[in-house]
Design an enzyme around this catalytic site. Structure first.
Site, short mmCIF file in Angstrom:
data_model
loop_
_atom_site.label_atom_id
_atom_site.label_comp_id
_atom_site.label_asym_id
_atom_site.label_seq_id
_atom_site.Cartn_x
_atom_site.Cartn_y
_atom_site.Cartn_z
N GLY A 46 29.31 -1.89 18.28
CA GLY A 46 30.15 -0.93 19.00
C GLY A 46 30.38 0.29 18.13
O GLY A 46 30.20 0.23 16.90
N GLN A 51 35.04 7.68 15.01
CA GLN A 51 34.31 7.22 13.81
C GLN A 51 33.22 8.21 13.40
O GLN A 51 32.72 8.14 12.29
CB GLN A 51 33.67 5.84 14.07
N CYS A 94 34.15 -3.64 10.80
CA CYS A 94 34.20 -2.28 11.35
C CYS A 94 33.29 -1.40 10.50
O CYS A 94 33.35 -1.47 9.27
CB CYS A 94 35.63 -1.75 11.31
N LEU A 95 32.50 -0.58 11.16
CA LEU A 95 31.61 0.32 10.42
C LEU A 95 32.40 1.32 9.58
O LEU A 95 31.88 1.85 8.61
CB LEU A 95 30.68 1.05 11.39
N HIS A 136 38.56 -3.48 20.39
CA HIS A 136 38.44 -2.89 19.04
C HIS A 136 38.08 -1.40 19.17
O HIS A 136 38.68 -0.56 18.48
CB HIS A 136 37.36 -3.67 18.27
N GLU A 137 37.14 -1.07 20.06
CA GLU A 137 36.74 0.34 20.23
C GLU A 137 37.86 1.15 20.87
O GLU A 137 38.11 2.29 20.47
CB GLU A 137 35.47 0.45 21.09
N HIS A 140 40.36 2.30 18.38
CA HIS A 140 39.94 3.49 17.62
C HIS A 140 40.35 4.78 18.34
O HIS A 140 40.71 5.76 17.69
CB HIS A 140 38.42 3.51 17.45
#
Ligand code: GNR
Ligand code: NI
Length: 174
Positions: A46, A51, A94-95, A136-137, A140
């Site tokens: 994702g 991000q 998480c990236l 999660h997205e 953000h």
């Protein structure tokens, strides 16, 4: 398509409230494609617009197996219409928090409404890792990262590690 640099924590750009898109036009659809290319390369399941420095309510996800056909989801202005009382726990990564992982508890089932890449309203029911990933997205988009859901001790440990990593990278000159 273009691969975009991913912002890593701690960074104030990961804490902003993102703005809804007016409509999914060609420029927004291209952002979605650039985000997918960035996510596949990373690799991740994702990616949310903040991000990659875009303060709009856009996210992409793809949970398809690496060796199978791609199944990308592109969402603008996602809204949770319903969530279960039942919770599920997944170990999240998480990236934007490279190599950091923690168990996070979230609603196990959700129903989400969003605009797709053609500006069409869609509704999707999700459970399992997909439900977790969409939540999660969506976090953000409100400036929330997964460590905001764990104990303050664990959060501070992870953020301290990432701060050290950034200092080392700055010294090494990359
Ligand atoms: O690649 C990712 N894996 C992941 C694993 C468990 C729960 C959530 C995620 S999302 C993450 C990519 C990312 O940082 N998205 O914002
Ligand atoms: Ni993330």
């Amino acid at each position: 398509m273009a691969v975009l640099p991913i912002i890593t924590a701690p960074d104030p750009r990961l804490k902003v409230q993102c703005e809804p898109v007016e409509s999914v036009d060609a420029a927004i659809a291209k952002m979605m494609d650039d985000m997918l290319e960035t996510m596949y390369l990373a690799p991740g399941i994702g990616l949310a617009a903040p991000q990659v420095g875009i303060t709009k309510r856009i996210l992409v996800v793809d949970l398809s197996p690496k060796d199978g056909p791609r199944e990308p989801l592109r969402m603008a202005n996602p809204e949770i219409l319903w969530h279960s009382d039942e919770l599920a726990t997944y170990e999240e990564g998480c990236l934007s928090l490279p190599e950091q992982y923690a168990d996070v508890e979230r609603p196990a089932h959700i129903k989400v409404r969003y605009l797709d890449q053609d500006n069409t309203v869609q509704e999707l029911e999700a459970d399992g890792l997909l439900a977790t990933c969409i939540q999660h997205e969506m976090d953000h988009l409100d400036g929330v990262i997964f460590v905001d859901h764990v104990s303050s001790l664990k959060r501070r440990m992870i953020l301290r590690k990432l701060t050290k990593l950034k200092k080392q990278e700055a010294l090494a000159g990359d």
